[in-house]
Write an enzyme that holds these catalytic residues in place. Sequence first.
Site, PDB file in Angstrom:
ATOM      1  N   ARG A  70       0.876  -1.345  -0.014  1.00  0.00           N
ATOM      2  CA  ARG A  70      -0.034   0.044  -0.134  1.00  0.00           C
ATOM      3  C   ARG A  70       0.895   1.324  -0.035  1.00  0.00           C
ATOM      4  O   ARG A  70       0.499   2.242   0.595  1.00  0.00           O
ATOM      5  CB  ARG A  70      -0.999  -0.012   1.177  1.00  0.00           C
ATOM      6  CG  ARG A  70      -2.072  -1.085   1.153  1.00  0.00           C
ATOM      7  CD  ARG A  70      -3.242  -0.383   0.119  1.00  0.00           C
ATOM      8  NE  ARG A  70      -4.149  -1.545  -0.192  1.00  0.00           N
ATOM      9  CZ  ARG A  70      -5.204  -1.527   0.894  1.00  0.00           C
ATOM     10  NH1 ARG A  70      -5.586  -0.759   1.562  1.00  0.00           N
ATOM     11  NH2 ARG A  70      -6.253  -2.526   0.391  1.00  0.00           N
ATOM     12  N   ARG A 125      -3.898   6.604   0.357  1.00  0.00           N
ATOM     13  CA  ARG A 125      -4.260   7.678   0.924  1.00  0.00           C
ATOM     14  C   ARG A 125      -3.605   8.491   1.868  1.00  0.00           C
ATOM     15  O   ARG A 125      -3.833   9.602   2.219  1.00  0.00           O
ATOM     16  CB  ARG A 125      -5.549   7.259   1.853  1.00  0.00           C
ATOM     17  CG  ARG A 125      -6.579   7.045   0.695  1.00  0.00           C
ATOM     18  CD  ARG A 125      -8.211   6.429   1.341  1.00  0.00           C
ATOM     19  NE  ARG A 125      -7.558   5.329   1.948  1.00  0.00           N
ATOM     20  CZ  ARG A 125      -8.488   4.416   2.419  1.00  0.00           C
ATOM     21  NH1 ARG A 125      -9.876   4.555   2.474  1.00  0.00           N
ATOM     22  NH2 ARG A 125      -8.244   3.340   2.999  1.00  0.00           N
ATOM     23  N   ARG A 135      -7.559  11.182  -6.530  1.00  0.00           N
ATOM     24  CA  ARG A 135      -8.881  10.314  -6.030  1.00  0.00           C
ATOM     25  C   ARG A 135     -10.030  11.234  -5.917  1.00  0.00           C
ATOM     26  O   ARG A 135     -11.075  10.773  -6.340  1.00  0.00           O
ATOM     27  CB  ARG A 135      -8.425   9.705  -4.491  1.00  0.00           C
ATOM     28  CG  ARG A 135      -9.509   9.058  -3.984  1.00  0.00           C
ATOM     29  CD  ARG A 135      -9.803   7.727  -4.382  1.00  0.00           C
ATOM     30  NE  ARG A 135     -10.608   6.715  -3.876  1.00  0.00           N
ATOM     31  CZ  ARG A 135     -11.993   6.879  -3.682  1.00  0.00           C
ATOM     32  NH1 ARG A 135     -12.675   7.647  -4.592  1.00  0.00           N
ATOM     33  NH2 ARG A 135     -12.477   5.980  -3.066  1.00  0.00           N
ATOM     34  N   ASP A 153      -6.612  -3.756  -7.831  1.00  0.00           N
ATOM     35  CA  ASP A 153      -7.003  -4.196  -6.473  1.00  0.00           C
ATOM     36  C   ASP A 153      -7.188  -5.798  -6.782  1.00  0.00           C
ATOM     37  O   ASP A 153      -7.548  -6.166  -7.804  1.00  0.00           O
ATOM     38  CB  ASP A 153      -8.341  -3.466  -6.129  1.00  0.00           C
ATOM     39  CG  ASP A 153      -8.847  -3.734  -4.674  1.00  0.00           C
ATOM     40  OD1 ASP A 153      -8.323  -2.988  -3.868  1.00  0.00           O
ATOM     41  OD2 ASP A 153      -9.407  -4.844  -4.508  1.00  0.00           O
ATOM     42  N   TYR A 195     -14.678 -12.233   0.267  1.00  0.00           N
ATOM     43  CA  TYR A 195     -15.237 -11.250  -0.096  1.00  0.00           C
ATOM     44  C   TYR A 195     -16.303 -11.460  -0.863  1.00  0.00           C
ATOM     45  O   TYR A 195     -17.432 -10.649  -0.876  1.00  0.00           O
ATOM     46  CB  TYR A 195     -14.201  -9.942  -0.745  1.00  0.00           C
ATOM     47  CG  TYR A 195     -13.310  -9.305   0.140  1.00  0.00           C
ATOM     48  CD1 TYR A 195     -13.676  -8.169   1.049  1.00  0.00           C
ATOM     49  CD2 TYR A 195     -12.039  -9.913   0.268  1.00  0.00           C
ATOM     50  CE1 TYR A 195     -12.606  -7.562   1.785  1.00  0.00           C
ATOM     51  CE2 TYR A 195     -10.910  -9.265   1.133  1.00  0.00           C
ATOM     52  CZ  TYR A 195     -11.559  -8.161   1.782  1.00  0.00           C
ATOM     53  OH  TYR A 195     -10.563  -7.435   2.814  1.00  0.00           O
TER      54      TYR A 195
HETATM   55  O1  CP3 Z   1       0.011   0.587  -3.153  1.00  0.00           O
HETATM   56  C1  CP3 Z   1      -0.246  -0.696  -3.347  1.00  0.00           C
HETATM   57  O2  CP3 Z   1      -0.197  -1.505  -2.581  1.00  0.00           O
HETATM   58  C2  CP3 Z   1      -1.060  -1.075  -4.528  1.00  0.00           C
HETATM   59  C3  CP3 Z   1      -2.224  -1.158  -4.849  1.00  0.00           C
HETATM   60  C4  CP3 Z   1      -3.229  -2.031  -4.014  1.00  0.00           C
HETATM   61  C5  CP3 Z   1      -4.541  -1.580  -3.390  1.00  0.00           C
HETATM   62  N1  CP3 Z   1      -5.228  -2.587  -2.870  1.00  0.00           N
HETATM   63  C6  CP3 Z   1      -4.910  -0.440  -3.568  1.00  0.00           C
HETATM   64  C7  CP3 Z   1      -6.266   0.243  -2.803  1.00  0.00           C
HETATM   65  C8  CP3 Z   1      -3.165  -3.245  -3.608  1.00  0.00           C
HETATM   66  C9  CP3 Z   1      -1.805  -4.147  -3.568  1.00  0.00           C
HETATM   67  C10 CP3 Z   1      -4.376  -3.831  -2.890  1.00  0.00           C
HETATM   68  C11 CP3 Z   1      -4.508  -5.272  -2.284  1.00  0.00           C
HETATM   69  C12 CP3 Z   1      -5.630  -5.388  -1.694  1.00  0.00           C
HETATM   70  N2  CP3 Z   1      -6.887  -5.042  -1.852  1.00  0.00           N
HETATM   71  C13 CP3 Z   1      -5.712  -6.573  -0.782  1.00  0.00           C
HETATM   72  C14 CP3 Z   1      -4.532  -7.316  -0.101  1.00  0.00           C
HETATM   73  C15 CP3 Z   1      -3.666  -6.538   0.713  1.00  0.00           C
HETATM   74  C16 CP3 Z   1      -4.265  -6.237   2.198  1.00  0.00           C
HETATM   75  O3  CP3 Z   1      -4.434  -4.868   2.269  1.00  0.00           O
HETATM   76  O4  CP3 Z   1      -4.493  -7.018   2.757  1.00  0.00           O
HETATM   77  C17 CP3 Z   1      -7.173  -6.482  -0.324  1.00  0.00           C
HETATM   78  C18 CP3 Z   1      -7.754  -7.347   0.902  1.00  0.00           C
HETATM   79  C19 CP3 Z   1      -7.883  -5.464  -1.049  1.00  0.00           C
HETATM   80  C20 CP3 Z   1      -9.467  -5.226  -1.011  1.00  0.00           C
HETATM   81  C21 CP3 Z   1      -9.623  -3.972  -0.590  1.00  0.00           C
HETATM   82  N3  CP3 Z   1      -9.676  -2.675  -1.429  1.00  0.00           N
HETATM   83  C22 CP3 Z   1      -9.939  -3.439   0.839  1.00  0.00           C
HETATM   84  C23 CP3 Z   1     -10.328  -4.230   1.882  1.00  0.00           C
HETATM   85  C24 CP3 Z   1     -10.185  -2.003   0.610  1.00  0.00           C
HETATM   86  C25 CP3 Z   1     -10.722  -1.011   1.497  1.00  0.00           C
HETATM   87  C26 CP3 Z   1      -9.465  -0.945   2.494  1.00  0.00           C
HETATM   88  C27 CP3 Z   1      -9.058   0.746   2.791  1.00  0.00           C
HETATM   89  O5  CP3 Z   1      -8.069   1.202   2.905  1.00  0.00           O
HETATM   90  O6  CP3 Z   1     -10.090   1.481   2.388  1.00  0.00           O
HETATM   91  C28 CP3 Z   1      -9.695  -1.681  -0.778  1.00  0.00           C
HETATM   92  C29 CP3 Z   1      -9.603  -0.287  -1.379  1.00  0.00           C
HETATM   93  C30 CP3 Z   1      -8.170   0.126  -1.631  1.00  0.00           C
HETATM   94  N4  CP3 Z   1      -7.381  -0.589  -2.348  1.00  0.00           N
HETATM   95  C31 CP3 Z   1      -7.608   1.489  -1.402  1.00  0.00           C
HETATM   96  C32 CP3 Z   1      -6.247   1.413  -2.219  1.00  0.00           C
HETATM   97  C33 CP3 Z   1      -5.243   2.488  -2.308  1.00  0.00           C
HETATM   98  C34 CP3 Z   1      -8.470   2.558  -0.879  1.00  0.00           C
HETATM   99  C35 CP3 Z   1      -9.317   3.202  -1.880  1.00  0.00           C
HETATM  100  C36 CP3 Z   1      -9.708   4.573  -1.609  1.00  0.00           C
HETATM  101  O7  CP3 Z   1      -8.877   5.493  -2.032  1.00  0.00           O
HETATM  102  O8  CP3 Z   1     -10.704   4.893  -1.004  1.00  0.00           O
END
Ligand code: CP3
Length: 345
Positions: free
Chosen positions: A28, A32, A41, A78, A153
């Site tokens: 990540r 944000r 965003r 994602d 999910y």
């Molecule tokens: O920088 C990076 O790591 C690359 C991008 C990336 C994202 N999601 C962007 C993202 C990666 C590698 C992921 C993987 C991901 N997505 C996982 C596995 C890694 C982990 O964190 O355990 C999972 C479980 C997801 C599913 C997912 N996507 C969730 C649970 C959420 C919400 C969590 C949150 O922080 O809000 C997302 C949304 C998400 N994926 C965001 C980002 C930057 C936030 C979205 C936003 O801007 O609102």
Amino acid sequence: MADLKKEKLMLRALRGEALACPPIWLMRQAGRYLPEYRALRAKATNFLELCLAPDLAEEITLQPIRRFGFDAAILFADILLVPSALGRKLWFQDGEGPRLEPLAARDVAALTRSAIPERLSPVFETIKRLRKSLPVETTLIGFGGAPWTVATYMIAGAGSDDSGAARLFALQEPKAFAALINVLVDATVDYLVAQARAGAEVLQLFESWAATIPAESIAAFSVGPLERIVEGVRAKAPGVPVMIFPRGAGTNYLRYDAIGADALSLDAHVSLEAAVGMLKTRCLQGNLDPFRLIAGGKPLEESVRHIRRAMNGRAFIFNLGHGVRQETPVEHVAQLVSLVREAAA
Ligand code: CP3
């Protein structure tokens, strides 16, 4: 030998070389906590649009590289793009995380992976562009979710701390559950191989909900499916290293270790002293507590020194034990990178 020295640091560590200064990237790292991410965003209609617009996804992937010069960039996308490409409705509720239309046993037969190349083509385009725009020393990481984590999910329609809906589904609808895992294995192989062919140099599999799998189901829900994915990717994209992150696996880390992936990513709960002796995977990755990165200062310095000392002499990639949290000060990330690159371990 001369050629080997020119190879990117991240790839050297993945081939088993113990480096004096380990390569560093953060899960990540695009997200944000970065003001430039929040600005982009705010202009987009939703998060999915960011993932599927190659110009935006490319830009977001590059943001943390420009700021901190990490050794690797992780594709901005994602893990839930796969269920969406399999035909499930996916949306991101602002401030609440992902939502999917909950999957019932009767829906499994309709999941088809034929649409993956077409629906996820923007992701492959992003990868192609990144291979041109990234600095030559930066490695590009592609990724996918492990079948169990993605299934949790899909079944619940949202994240949950205990994966209760998926665990009950697996017990009450064993045939549909096995079919679901099989489709996800094949879809994930297709998706990762396409990423490698587009230019991803390393692939990471996120088993973010490994902690919710009861011990007697680890083989069927997670380790077996991951083995099949690693085997499938190695057959179709030979030479592309695969890393596995089974977050919260506890003593089951030993089972994931036996898969023989190129790297195993350790969460912050794993003792490095124990891991070094017990884990045979060629390269290890991790495991700074993300809260130490928020705290900064002494707690951060102490832990970086401890991790570097414990991993000295072992092929290792510096990372967090889980993703960068939103409240993380950007200056602490810069401090972390310089601490990891200090000469002495
Ligand atoms: O920088 C990076 O790591 C690359 C991008 C990336 C994202 N999601 C962007 C993202 C990666 C590698 C992921 C993987 C991901 N997505 C996982 C596995 C890694 C982990 O964190 O355990 C999972 C479980 C997801 C599913 C997912 N996507 C969730 C649970 C959420 C919400 C969590 C949150 O922080 O809000 C997302 C949304 C998400 N994926 C965001 C980002 C930057 C936030 C979205 C936003 O801007 O609102």
